[in-house]
Write a protein that holds these residues in place. Sequence first.
Motif, PDB file in Angstrom:
ATOM      1  N   HIS A  66      -5.520   2.914   1.673  1.00 60.05           N
ATOM      2  CA  HIS A  66      -5.046   2.916   3.362  1.00 60.05           C
ATOM      3  C   HIS A  66      -5.770   1.906   4.039  1.00 60.05           C
ATOM      4  N   TRP A 162      10.475  -2.211  10.964  1.00 61.45           N
ATOM      5  CA  TRP A 162      10.442  -2.961   9.360  1.00 61.45           C
ATOM      6  C   TRP A 162      10.920  -4.216   8.719  1.00 61.45           C
ATOM      7  N   LEU A 185       2.792   0.508   3.193  1.00 61.44           N
ATOM      8  CA  LEU A 185       2.795   1.228   2.368  1.00 61.44           C
ATOM      9  C   LEU A 185       0.964   2.118   2.753  1.00 61.44           C
ATOM     10  N   MET A 188      -0.060   2.521   6.638  1.00 65.31           N
ATOM     11  CA  MET A 188       1.000   4.159   6.941  1.00 65.31           C
ATOM     12  C   MET A 188       0.418   5.240   7.815  1.00 65.31           C
ATOM     13  N   TYR A 191      -1.052   4.038  11.024  1.00 66.41           N
ATOM     14  CA  TYR A 191       0.733   3.474  11.829  1.00 66.41           C
ATOM     15  C   TYR A 191       0.373   4.759  13.062  1.00 66.41           C
TER      16      TYR A 191
END
Length: 291
Positions: A66, A162, A185, A188, A191
């Motif tokens: 991530h 998106w 992904l 996320m 975010y």
Amino acid sequence: MSRKHPIISITGSSGAGTTSVKKTFEQIFFREKVNAAYIEGDAFHRYDRAEMRAQMAKEAERGNKHFSHFSPETNLFEELERAFRDYGETGTAVTRHYVHDAEESALHGAPPGTFTEWKGLPENSDLLFYEGLHGAVVTDKVNVARYADLKIGVVPVINLEWIQKLHRDRSARGYSTEAVTDTILRRMPDYIHYICPQFTETDINFQRVPTVDTSNPFVARWIPTPDESMVVIRFKNPRGIDFPYLLSMLPQSWMSRANSIVCPGAKLDLAMQLILTPLIMQLIERKRNLK
């Protein structure tokens, strides 16, 4: 916040539409003869394109799936906060440009995917305009939001955001749907932790809501048009906002809450002109009254 050197920040995620909002502000600045200095959010990324790819590979090897452009680890939050603070105090600050493509490379004299050298903003500007990911970011170490006099959030509903990102990255950058999906992904967690909280700090949010089916954004063949959308405009402090005037000037608009107005998507530019022009001029008049 500074009466003498006001700051406007536009905050939105990748694909949210902040660039279009910037153009609306530029029209207002041109019409009202406001001399704005500009800071781009990309300038305060920590890594250039090659460095980011290398860093992502390292993080992936460590099991970090991530690692993204949204986090404190990949951005110079302290330097961004210093730029806002310095401008508010002195009317100038240090920034740079991130070179996206060959056209910008010819303009700035640096290879695509790299940064220009740091340099001072032009002097004698009327205000500072920031557009990027972190114009109202607050963490345990920095508080950028406190230095901006007018904070605007650009926040499409998530499926629309998106769709816009998918279409932009595929058409403008040549990415596959799978690659863009992997990016969404990967980003996320950051975010949720670093982008979303900023929209409680903003003074006004413009949120575009499609009126067509966007249930599966990953197979959408086109972006919903303005005519297929509504815009929810939320004011953090509605005191002093002339809602009857806005309702009369924006056909088919209505108030959904005491601090929110809804208008057709095709009226977004007009709504911004009507709402933002007086706020910008208030900042300029307040500045000029100090002289």
